[in-house]
Motif scaffolding. Structure first.
Motif, PDB file in Angstrom:
ATOM      1  N   PRO A  15       0.798  -1.228   0.000  1.00 37.51           N
ATOM      2  CA  PRO A  15       0.000   0.000   0.000  1.00 37.51           C
ATOM      3  C   PRO A  15       0.831   1.279   0.000  1.00 37.51           C
ATOM      4  O   PRO A  15       0.520   2.225  -0.734  1.00 37.51           O
ATOM      5  N   ALA A  16       1.891   1.331   0.824  1.00 35.59           N
ATOM      6  CA  ALA A  16       2.710   2.541   0.885  1.00 35.59           C
ATOM      7  C   ALA A  16       3.389   2.817  -0.447  1.00 35.59           C
ATOM      8  O   ALA A  16       3.450   3.969  -0.912  1.00 35.59           O
TER       9      ALA A  16
ATOM     10  N   THR B 267       2.964   6.183  -2.887  1.00 34.32           N
ATOM     11  CA  THR B 267       4.132   6.974  -3.289  1.00 34.32           C
ATOM     12  C   THR B 267       4.239   7.059  -4.803  1.00 34.32           C
ATOM     13  O   THR B 267       4.455   8.149  -5.368  1.00 34.32           O
ATOM     14  N   LYS B 268       4.082   5.938  -5.478  1.00 32.87           N
ATOM     15  CA  LYS B 268       4.212   5.920  -6.936  1.00 32.87           C
ATOM     16  C   LYS B 268       3.048   6.649  -7.616  1.00 32.87           C
ATOM     17  O   LYS B 268       3.233   7.288  -8.653  1.00 32.87           O
ATOM     18  N   ALA B 269       1.855   6.579  -7.035  1.00 36.36           N
ATOM     19  CA  ALA B 269       0.727   7.328  -7.589  1.00 36.36           C
ATOM     20  C   ALA B 269       1.008   8.825  -7.503  1.00 36.36           C
ATOM     21  O   ALA B 269       0.747   9.575  -8.460  1.00 36.36           O
TER      22      ALA B 269
ATOM     23  N   ALA C 110      -3.250  -4.851  -7.057  1.00 37.54           N
ATOM     24  CA  ALA C 110      -3.902  -5.474  -5.904  1.00 37.54           C
ATOM     25  C   ALA C 110      -5.006  -4.605  -5.322  1.00 37.54           C
ATOM     26  O   ALA C 110      -4.914  -3.380  -5.306  1.00 37.54           O
ATOM     27  N   ALA C 111      -6.029  -5.273  -4.796  1.00 35.85           N
ATOM     28  CA  ALA C 111      -7.153  -4.559  -4.191  1.00 35.85           C
ATOM     29  C   ALA C 111      -6.687  -3.682  -3.033  1.00 35.85           C
ATOM     30  O   ALA C 111      -7.130  -2.540  -2.890  1.00 35.85           O
ATOM     31  N   PHE C 112      -5.756  -4.189  -2.197  1.00 36.99           N
ATOM     32  CA  PHE C 112      -5.311  -3.385  -1.060  1.00 36.99           C
ATOM     33  C   PHE C 112      -4.539  -2.153  -1.520  1.00 36.99           C
ATOM     34  O   PHE C 112      -4.510  -1.137  -0.831  1.00 36.99           O
TER      35      PHE C 112
ATOM     36  N   ASP D 183      -4.534 -14.002   2.745  1.00 36.75           N
ATOM     37  CA  ASP D 183      -5.200 -13.240   3.803  1.00 36.75           C
ATOM     38  C   ASP D 183      -5.109 -11.741   3.510  1.00 36.75           C
ATOM     39  O   ASP D 183      -4.385 -10.991   4.175  1.00 36.75           O
ATOM     40  N   PHE D 184      -5.872 -11.296   2.476  1.00 36.00           N
ATOM     41  CA  PHE D 184      -5.936  -9.865   2.162  1.00 36.00           C
ATOM     42  C   PHE D 184      -7.248  -9.562   1.445  1.00 36.00           C
ATOM     43  O   PHE D 184      -8.058 -10.450   1.199  1.00 36.00           O
ATOM     44  N   ALA D 185      -7.471  -8.281   1.139  1.00 36.93           N
ATOM     45  CA  ALA D 185      -8.788  -7.822   0.679  1.00 36.93           C
ATOM     46  C   ALA D 185      -9.297  -8.577  -0.545  1.00 36.93           C
ATOM     47  O   ALA D 185     -10.469  -8.967  -0.597  1.00 36.93           O
TER      48      ALA D 185
END
Length: 418
Positions: free
Chosen positions: A86-87, A91-93, A110-112, A179-181
C-alpha cells in the motif's frame, strides 16, 4: 513594365497565400502538439510480480500494435513499480500525478493497493482505470474517477459458485486464499453465490500472501466435496503442486487469478481438472483476441493471461474516450464520462460496456484445465466449457438488495452449517 501593387492588394494576396498553404499543410493538432501521458502502477517484485509484468506487457503490446498512439495522440508511457504494498502504491501514484503529470493512471494490481490510493485519486480527480478488483470502490463507496474494465474481486466468483452448485452438483466447500482484501472479496462472492444455489461453505482458510509451505492449511481440508482457491501471482502453481502432493482428491475451482492462462507454461499435471472462471480466456476465437495474442507472442514470446488482457482492454477504453473527445483529455470530467460511455465490441475479452458506477459488464468464461485443444506449443490448456454473458458486479441480485449487504469480508458471509 513595372506594376504598382496597393497595400490592400498585397495583403489580400498574402492572405490568399496563407489560406492556400493551410490547405496543403496540416494544422497543428492535439496529437502533434502534446503527447498523451499514460501512467501505469504495477508490481515487478515479490509474489505478485508475475501478474504485474504481464500488466506492463499488455500496455506495451497495445502501443506497439497502434503505432504508439491513442486517439491520434502520441503516447508517453511511464511505468512505476509499487512493490506490491500500500505505501509503495501511494508513493508511486503521487509521483505519476505530481512529477510526471500523467493524464490517466492504469492499475494498480492489488485490491489493497487501490484501497490505499482511493482518497488520493479523489482529491486529485485523476481518471484511473484499475485492474485491482476492490469491490466497494464501484459499489457502496463508489469512486467517481474510477473505471474498471476487468472485474471486481467477486465478479468472477459469482458465476463460479453458481456453476459449482448447479452444474458440478457440489454441496460442501472449503475455501482457501491469501489473507488480504482481494481474497476476502473473492471468497465472499463464491460463498454467496454457491449458497444461493444450495451449496454450503463449512471452512475458510487464510494463509499469508508469502507462504512457502501450505502443509498446515492442507491438513485442515476435510469434510467437503470441493475446494475453492483464489491464489494470485505465482502462488497458484505452488498451491496446486502441494495440494496434489498431499494426496487430496477433492475437485478444485477458482477465479480469474487462480487458473490464469499465463500460468499454463508453469502448471504441471497436478493441476489437471482445475475449473476456473475468468473475464478473459486464451481460447476465445475472435479477431480482437487473436490480434492481441499474436502481439504478445511476437513481442514477448509468451501467451497472455488475465493481467495482460485487462491492461490491453484498459488501453482500448482510453483510446475510445480520446476519440470521443477529439483527443482532448484536459477536461477530466468530460474525458472520464467518455470512457465510461465507451462500448467495445471486440476486445480481447469480448464485448465490454460499463454500469453507472464505471464497472464492467461483460462475458465470464468457465474453463477446465486439460490437454485438449492446446495451441502455441503448450502442453496444458484452459478449454472454455460455459460462457456467462453480460455479467454485472451484482450478479443476479437486484442492485439495491445487493448494496444493502456489507461488502464481502473475512467474516461476511458467515460460515454456514453443512
Amino acid at each position: 513594365m513595372s506594376r504598382k501593387i496597393s497595400r490592400r492588394t498585397m495583403m489580400a494576396g498574402t492572405a490568399a497565400g496563407v489560406a492556400a498553404a493551410a490547405l496543403n499543410f496540416p494544422k497543428p493538432a492535439i496529437a502533434q502538439a502534446k503527447p498523451f501521458k499514460l501512467g501505469l502502477l504495477t508490481v515487478k517484485t515479490g509474489p505478485l510480480a508475475q501478474g504485474g509484468i504481464q500488466m506492463e506487457q499488455g500496455v506495451q503490446t497495445y502501443l506497439k500494435l497502434n503505432n504508439n498512439k491513442m486517439g491520434d495522440r502520441p503516447v508517453e508511457f511511464i511505468s512505476a513499480d509499487t512493490g506490491g504494498n500500500p505505501a509503495g502504491a501511494k508513493t508511486k501514484a503521487q509521483e505519476l500525478v505530481e512529477r510526471n503529470k500523467v493524464d490517466v493512471i492504469l492499475g494498480p494490481l492489488a485490491a489493497f493497493e487501490l484501497y490505499a490510493i482511493n482518497d488520493y485519486i479523489r482529491q486529485q480527480k485523476m481518471p484511473t482505470l484499475s485492474l485491482a478488483a476492490a469491490d466497494d470502490l464501484t459499489q457502496r463507496h463508489a469512486n467517481p474517477f474510477l473505471v474498471r474494465a476487468s472485474a471486481t474481486s467477486s465478479q468472477a466468483m459469482h458465476p463460479m459458485g453458481h456453476y459449482a452448485a448447479t452444474e458440478m452438483k457440489l454441496k460442501r466447500a472449503v475455501t482457501i486464499v491469501e489473507d488480504f482484501a482481494f481474497g476476502y472479496e473473492q471468497m465472499g462472492g463464491f460463498q454467496a453465490s454457491f449458497q444461493k444455489d444450495g451449496g454450503c461453505v463449512n471452512k475458510k482458510l487464510w494463509p499469508p500472501i508469502v507462504t512457502p509451505d501450505y502443509t498446515p492449511y492442507l491438513a485442515q481440508i476435510t469434510d467437503c466435496d470441493v475446494v475453492c482457491q483464489g491464489f494470485a501471482g505465482s502462488n497458484p502453481i505452488r498451491f496446486m503442486k502441494q495440494y496434489a502432493s498431499a494426496g487430496l482428491k477433492y475437485p478444485v475451482v477458482t477465479g480469474e487469478t487462480g487458473g490464469d492462462d499465463a500460468l499454463l507454461t508453469s502448471f504441471g499435471e497436478d493441476a489437471l481438472g482445475l475449473v476456473s472462471c475468468c473475464p478473459y480466456t486464451l481460447d476465445l476465437e475472435s479477431d480482437g483476441n487473436q490480434r492481441f495474442v499474436d502481439g504478445m507472442r511476437k513481442n514477448f514470446n509468451t501467451v497472455p493471461g488475465f493481467y495482460a488482457a485487462g491492461l490491453y482492454t484498459n488501453c482500448e477504453v482510453v483510446a475510445a474516450g480520446l476519440k470521443a473527445t477529439g483527443g482532448d483529455s484536459s477536461d477530466r470530467e468530460k474525458f472520464l464520462n467518455a470512457m465510461r460511455s465507451a462500448t467495445l465490441s471486440d476486445s480481447p475479452r469480448g464485448p465490454v460496456k460499463f454500469d453507472h458506477f464505471g464497472n464492467v459488464v461483460g462475458n465470464f468464461y468457465v474453463r477446465r484445465l486439460g490437454k485438449e485443444g492446446a495451441k502455441y506449443g503448450l502442453k496444458l490448456w484452459n478449454k472454455t466449457i460455459k460462457t456467462y454473458e453480460n455479467v454485472s458486479q451484482f450478479w443476479t441480485w437486484p442492485e439495491k438488495e445487493y448494496l444493502a449487504h456489507p461488502v464481502y469480508s473475512r467474516n461476511y458471509p458467515p460460515l454456514g452449517k453443512c
